[in-house]
Design a protein around this motif. Structure first.
Motif, PDB file in Angstrom:
ATOM      1  N   MET A 180      53.874 -64.561   0.022  1.00  0.00           N
ATOM      2  CA  MET A 180      54.503 -63.241   0.028  1.00  0.00           C
ATOM      3  C   MET A 180      53.557 -62.184   0.585  1.00  0.00           C
ATOM      4  O   MET A 180      53.974 -61.321   1.367  1.00  0.00           O
ATOM      5  CB  MET A 180      54.935 -62.834  -1.395  1.00  0.00           C
ATOM      6  N   TRP A 216      60.629 -64.187 -13.035  1.00  0.00           N
ATOM      7  CA  TRP A 216      61.404 -65.414 -12.837  1.00  0.00           C
ATOM      8  C   TRP A 216      60.512 -66.630 -13.016  1.00  0.00           C
ATOM      9  O   TRP A 216      60.912 -67.616 -13.630  1.00  0.00           O
ATOM     10  CB  TRP A 216      62.034 -65.412 -11.446  1.00  0.00           C
ATOM     11  N   ASN A 217      59.299 -66.560 -12.501  1.00  0.00           N
ATOM     12  CA  ASN A 217      58.354 -67.661 -12.615  1.00  0.00           C
ATOM     13  C   ASN A 217      57.982 -67.916 -14.073  1.00  0.00           C
ATOM     14  O   ASN A 217      57.880 -69.061 -14.505  1.00  0.00           O
ATOM     15  CB  ASN A 217      57.117 -67.371 -11.776  1.00  0.00           C
ATOM     16  N   TRP A 266      59.494 -61.752  -9.053  1.00  0.00           N
ATOM     17  CA  TRP A 266      59.047 -63.129  -8.896  1.00  0.00           C
ATOM     18  C   TRP A 266      58.232 -63.566 -10.107  1.00  0.00           C
ATOM     19  O   TRP A 266      58.411 -64.677 -10.607  1.00  0.00           O
ATOM     20  CB  TRP A 266      58.222 -63.303  -7.626  1.00  0.00           C
ATOM     21  N   GLU A 267      57.329 -62.733 -10.596  1.00  0.00           N
ATOM     22  CA  GLU A 267      56.509 -63.081 -11.758  1.00  0.00           C
ATOM     23  C   GLU A 267      57.382 -63.298 -12.997  1.00  0.00           C
ATOM     24  O   GLU A 267      57.140 -64.215 -13.774  1.00  0.00           O
ATOM     25  CB  GLU A 267      55.471 -61.995 -12.025  1.00  0.00           C
ATOM     26  N   SER A 287      57.207 -74.523 -10.698  1.00  0.00           N
ATOM     27  CA  SER A 287      56.741 -73.138 -10.721  1.00  0.00           C
ATOM     28  C   SER A 287      55.303 -73.049 -11.197  1.00  0.00           C
ATOM     29  O   SER A 287      54.570 -72.154 -10.796  1.00  0.00           O
ATOM     30  CB  SER A 287      57.652 -72.281 -11.600  1.00  0.00           C
TER      31      SER A 287
END
Length: 137
Positions: free
Chosen positions: A43, A20-21, A17-18, A32
């Motif tokens: 999460m 992709w963000n 996630w980090e 984002s």
């Protein structure tokens, strides 16, 4: 074994996630930037809830002989994962992000390139700063 597997899956999901963000932020996605921290908090809450529902089943599979043994095992299993899930985002930000997400590159003026990359994707330039195009690589 389930504790380590679950913690590893959470760590991989959070790191994904980090990553992709950060890619979305580099592309100028404002959603984002605004909601990234809220999604990490969500999460944490969801993973903690899911683990608190799975933990009694996992401890039952251990087949503890006494109720005290069951309660002690349940306490350790729930607490270890919940502490990991709550603290890993901070550990990631404090110690791991600096190795995986450098903020400035190399070159004659890496800060100018970093600022240009952020403000060139938007329509506004901060007031009070002279407008100059950085040296191209």
């Amino acid at each position: 074994a389930f504790v380590f597997l679950f913690c590893g899956a959470f760590a991989v999901a959070l790191c994904f996630w980090e990553y992709w963000n950060s890619c979305q932020r580099e592309n100028g996605d404002r959603m984002s930037m605004r909601y990234g921290s809220f999604i990490v908090a969500a999460m944490i809450k969801v993973v903690s809830y899911v683990w608190s529902q799975l933990a009694p089943t996992i401890v039952k599979w251990q087949n503890r002989r006494t109720n005290d043994g069951y309660n002690n095992a349940l306490t350790w299993v729930v607490a270890s994962v919940k502490i990991f899930v709550a603290l890993f985002p901070f550990v990631n930000t404090a110690f791991l992000k600096k190795h995986f997400e450098p903020t400035c590159g190399t070159g004659p003026d890496p800060l100018a390139h970093a600022v240009w990359r952020v403000y060139s994707s938007t329509d506004s330039w901060p007031t009070g700063i002279p407008y100059a195009v950085p040296v191209q690589k």
